[in-house]
Scaffold this motif. Structure first.
Motif, PDB file in Angstrom:
ATOM      1  N   VAL A 140       0.834  -1.208   0.000  1.00 44.18           N
ATOM      2  CA  VAL A 140       0.000   0.000   0.000  1.00 44.18           C
ATOM      3  C   VAL A 140       0.866   1.255   0.000  1.00 44.18           C
ATOM      4  CG1 VAL A 140      -1.768   1.308   1.236  1.00 44.18           C
ATOM      5  CG2 VAL A 140      -1.884  -1.196   1.163  1.00 44.18           C
ATOM      6  N   SER A 141       1.713   1.395   1.028  1.00 40.39           N
ATOM      7  CA  SER A 141       2.575   2.584   1.121  1.00 40.39           C
ATOM      8  C   SER A 141       3.619   2.377   2.200  1.00 40.39           C
ATOM      9  CB  SER A 141       1.743   3.825   1.469  1.00 40.39           C
ATOM     10  OG  SER A 141       2.581   4.957   1.654  1.00 40.39           O
ATOM     11  N   THR A 142       4.792   2.894   1.978  1.00 40.97           N
ATOM     12  CA  THR A 142       5.758   2.994   3.056  1.00 40.97           C
ATOM     13  C   THR A 142       5.346   4.142   3.976  1.00 40.97           C
ATOM     14  OG1 THR A 142       7.132   4.376   1.617  1.00 40.97           O
ATOM     15  CG2 THR A 142       7.718   2.050   1.772  1.00 40.97           C
ATOM     16  N   LEU A 143       5.823   4.101   5.214  1.00 40.60           N
ATOM     17  CA  LEU A 143       5.512   5.144   6.186  1.00 40.60           C
ATOM     18  C   LEU A 143       6.750   5.882   6.665  1.00 40.60           C
ATOM     19  CD1 LEU A 143       2.959   3.402   8.605  1.00 40.60           C
ATOM     20  CD2 LEU A 143       2.473   4.880   6.664  1.00 40.60           C
ATOM     21  N   ALA A 144       7.754   5.119   7.075  1.00 46.09           N
ATOM     22  CA  ALA A 144       8.927   5.732   7.699  1.00 46.09           C
ATOM     23  C   ALA A 144      10.119   4.801   7.575  1.00 46.09           C
ATOM     24  CB  ALA A 144       8.648   6.030   9.171  1.00 46.09           C
ATOM     25  N   LYS A 145      11.290   5.375   7.684  1.00 52.00           N
ATOM     26  CA  LYS A 145      12.517   4.584   7.700  1.00 52.00           C
ATOM     27  C   LYS A 145      13.386   5.070   8.856  1.00 52.00           C
ATOM     28  CE  LYS A 145      14.385   7.538   4.018  1.00 52.00           C
ATOM     29  NZ  LYS A 145      14.981   7.539   2.659  1.00 52.00           N
ATOM     30  N   TRP A 271       9.329   0.790   7.343  1.00 49.29           N
ATOM     31  CA  TRP A 271       8.017   0.239   7.660  1.00 49.29           C
ATOM     32  C   TRP A 271       7.024   0.608   6.564  1.00 49.29           C
ATOM     33  CZ3 TRP A 271      11.582   1.529  11.111  1.00 49.29           C
ATOM     34  CH2 TRP A 271      11.736   0.745  12.268  1.00 49.29           C
ATOM     35  N   GLY A 272       6.044  -0.266   6.370  1.00 52.24           N
ATOM     36  CA  GLY A 272       5.023   0.036   5.385  1.00 52.24           C
ATOM     37  C   GLY A 272       3.718  -0.679   5.683  1.00 52.24           C
ATOM     38  N   LEU A 273       2.670  -0.205   5.044  1.00 55.30           N
ATOM     39  CA  LEU A 273       1.340  -0.788   5.175  1.00 55.30           C
ATOM     40  C   LEU A 273       1.074  -1.737   4.011  1.00 55.30           C
ATOM     41  CD1 LEU A 273      -0.719   2.394   6.133  1.00 55.30           C
ATOM     42  CD2 LEU A 273      -0.067   0.523   7.669  1.00 55.30           C
ATOM     43  N   LEU A 274       0.444  -2.858   4.333  1.00 52.76           N
ATOM     44  CA  LEU A 274       0.077  -3.830   3.316  1.00 52.76           C
ATOM     45  C   LEU A 274      -1.345  -4.304   3.561  1.00 52.76           C
ATOM     46  CD1 LEU A 274       3.155  -4.906   4.609  1.00 52.76           C
ATOM     47  CD2 LEU A 274       3.187  -5.678   2.245  1.00 52.76           C
ATOM     48  N   MET A 275      -1.994  -4.771   2.508  1.00 57.10           N
ATOM     49  CA  MET A 275      -3.297  -5.418   2.599  1.00 57.10           C
ATOM     50  C   MET A 275      -3.148  -6.855   2.127  1.00 57.10           C
ATOM     51  SD  MET A 275      -6.046  -2.629   1.178  1.00 57.10           S
ATOM     52  CE  MET A 275      -6.259  -1.023   1.960  1.00 57.10           C
ATOM     53  N   PRO A 276      -4.103  -7.717   2.478  1.00 55.96           N
ATOM     54  CA  PRO A 276      -4.070  -9.076   1.918  1.00 55.96           C
ATOM     55  C   PRO A 276      -4.129  -9.024   0.391  1.00 55.96           C
ATOM     56  CG  PRO A 276      -5.691  -8.910   3.683  1.00 55.96           C
ATOM     57  CD  PRO A 276      -5.240  -7.517   3.380  1.00 55.96           C
ATOM     58  N   ALA A 277      -3.438  -9.926  -0.245  1.00 53.11           N
ATOM     59  CA  ALA A 277      -3.469  -9.990  -1.706  1.00 53.11           C
ATOM     60  C   ALA A 277      -4.911 -10.129  -2.181  1.00 53.11           C
ATOM     61  CB  ALA A 277      -2.639 -11.172  -2.201  1.00 53.11           C
ATOM     62  N   GLY A 278      -5.236  -9.425  -3.257  1.00 52.06           N
ATOM     63  CA  GLY A 278      -6.582  -9.461  -3.798  1.00 52.06           C
ATOM     64  C   GLY A 278      -7.491  -8.382  -3.259  1.00 52.06           C
ATOM     65  N   SER A 279      -6.977  -7.520  -2.374  1.00 52.58           N
ATOM     66  CA  SER A 279      -7.779  -6.414  -1.860  1.00 52.58           C
ATOM     67  C   SER A 279      -8.109  -5.441  -2.986  1.00 52.58           C
ATOM     68  CB  SER A 279      -7.028  -5.681  -0.745  1.00 52.58           C
ATOM     69  OG  SER A 279      -6.852  -6.526   0.387  1.00 52.58           O
ATOM     70  N   PRO A 280      -9.235  -4.737  -2.895  1.00 50.79           N
ATOM     71  CA  PRO A 280      -9.632  -3.830  -3.985  1.00 50.79           C
ATOM     72  C   PRO A 280      -8.582  -2.761  -4.266  1.00 50.79           C
ATOM     73  CG  PRO A 280     -11.436  -4.147  -2.426  1.00 50.79           C
ATOM     74  CD  PRO A 280     -10.219  -4.761  -1.805  1.00 50.79           C
ATOM     75  N   ALA A 281      -8.325  -2.542  -5.543  1.00 48.96           N
ATOM     76  CA  ALA A 281      -7.351  -1.523  -5.933  1.00 48.96           C
ATOM     77  C   ALA A 281      -7.777  -0.142  -5.450  1.00 48.96           C
ATOM     78  CB  ALA A 281      -7.169  -1.523  -7.448  1.00 48.96           C
ATOM     79  N   THR A 285      -5.480   2.435  -3.320  1.00 45.69           N
ATOM     80  CA  THR A 285      -5.262   3.807  -3.802  1.00 45.69           C
ATOM     81  C   THR A 285      -5.700   4.833  -2.770  1.00 45.69           C
ATOM     82  OG1 THR A 285      -5.565   3.081  -6.093  1.00 45.69           O
ATOM     83  CG2 THR A 285      -5.810   5.426  -5.657  1.00 45.69           C
ATOM     84  N   ARG A 286      -6.838   4.610  -2.135  1.00 44.60           N
ATOM     85  CA  ARG A 286      -7.345   5.570  -1.150  1.00 44.60           C
ATOM     86  C   ARG A 286      -6.421   5.680   0.056  1.00 44.60           C
ATOM     87  NH1 ARG A 286     -12.252   7.352   1.316  1.00 44.60           N
ATOM     88  NH2 ARG A 286     -11.560   9.076   2.645  1.00 44.60           N
ATOM     89  N   ILE A 287      -6.003   4.537   0.610  1.00 40.53           N
ATOM     90  CA  ILE A 287      -5.118   4.566   1.773  1.00 40.53           C
ATOM     91  C   ILE A 287      -3.790   5.205   1.412  1.00 40.53           C
ATOM     92  CG2 ILE A 287      -3.879   3.182   3.475  1.00 40.53           C
ATOM     93  CD1 ILE A 287      -6.826   3.244   4.008  1.00 40.53           C
TER      94      ILE A 287
END
Length: 342
Positions: A140-145, A271-281, A285-287
């Motif tokens: 989804v997106s990285t947050l911080a390093k 660090w980053g945020l992820l969703m389960p594979a197959g989550s709605p695009a 995009t929104r997150i």
């Protein structure tokens, strides 16, 4: 027949109500048709999220991952208009929590917050990990390093990291370096440093950063590679010789290892945020868009930098590419050093 003269008809009198109803119905119908003509993705995105977001943290409360979750959960909930519930599921080097995130319903309402240890090291350092980070998650997106800090007591004979390199090369096997445990990012950094600089340093693994820090303060080890020492550096109880990747805002005068005698060396964590594979695009995009906006806010950046993090935004594609590069680099390091989790 009675005629009304000298005044206008009020709503409900005579025949003026019917045209009004027709106009209202026409406008409502037009609005409905316009909404129906919107692209499906736009309408879906406008409805997301429809319930609370669960944010799974694969580590105990109080650690870096949990701190990040708390920094982002409240403003993200405000931006989304739904609660963001932080759920700590610690154990097995992050595997328990990340497994729960991978197996969650792929409807966009579950996020996992992982770092390189949870996502990459566990893949190689533990047998039978029940998920493949490259296949079972949608980035989804990285947050911080963060750069890891190399610390010692103020009485340590080396006043700089370059002086330490000279001492270590002249005295192979003499100096002891503590980390938060086998397979941690501090351990991996030490192995990478020894390979890059040709050093022979004794690794002393602990069960967490706190006991390692206590032994450093007690003089039982010579060095510590771990983020837990940052507060002690600020208090003047420890000396920071170097940071492992890039300079950090809270220690602006502490050079990197790459600037201190090991050119090109860089080893950090992110660090980053992820969703389960197959989550709605549309959910991804929104997150991602909301995280990007949050990382541009001065108050969020200040919170991150005060905790020793550097803001780190990315697109989903960029995050996926960074993870793939990390799989290759860290995977080789783990295998070569035969690193396993305790």
């Amino acid at each position: 027949m009675r005629f009304v003269t000298g005044r206008s008809l009020r709503l409900g009198e005579g025949f003026t109500q019917a045209p009004f109803k027709r106009r209202t119905l026409l406008h409502a119908t037009s609005a409905a048709l316009a909404a129906a003509m919107l692209p499906t993705t736009v309408r879906a995105q406008s409805l997301y999220p429809t319930k609370a977001i669960t944010l799974i943290v694969p580590n105990p409360p109080g650690g870096n991952t949990d701190i990040l979750a708390r920094i982002f959960s409240v403003p993200l909930a405000k931006a989304l208009g739904q609660p963001v519930v932080v759920e700590n599921r610690a154990g097995a080097g992050g595997v328990i929590g990340m497994t729960a995130a991978a197996r969650a319903t792929a409807d966009g309402h579950t996020l996992g917050l992982g770092n390189l240890s949870d996502l990459v090291v566990s893949r190689y350092a533990q047998p039978n990990v029940p998920y493949d980070p490259a296949k079972n998650f949608a980035p989804v997106s990285t947050l911080a390093k963060v750069s890891i800090v190399v610390t010692c007591l103020p009485t340590f004979p080396a006043k700089s990291f370059q002086e330490f390199l000279t001492l270590a090369k002249a005295n192979p096997g003499k100096y002891k370096c503590g980390t938060a445990g086998n397979g941690t990012m501090g351990h991996l950094c030490l192995e990478a440093l020894q390979a890059a600089a040709g050093l022979d340093i004794v690794h002393v693994p602990y069960r967490g950063g706190a006991p390692a820090l206590n032994d450093l303060l007690g003089g039982h080890i010579d060095l510590l590679i771990d983020g837990s020492a940052l507060s002690q550096v600020k208090a003047g109880k420890l000396k920071a010789l170097a940071v492992t990747a890039e300079r950090v805002a809270v220690l602006p005068n502490v050079p990197t290892i790459g600037e201190s005698g090991v050119p090109g060396f860089s080893f950090g964590n992110y660090w980053g945020l992820l969703m389960p594979a197959g989550s709605p695009a549309t959910a991804v995009t929104r997150i991602n868009a909301e995280i990007k906006r949050l990382l541009e806010q001065p108050e969020i950046r200040q919170q991150l930098e005060s905790a020793g993090f550097s803001p780190f935004a990315s697109t989903p594609v960029e995050y996926g590419q960074a993870l793939q590069k990390s799989y290759e680099q860290i995977g080789q390091l783990v295998k070569k050093a035969k690193i396993t989790f305790d």
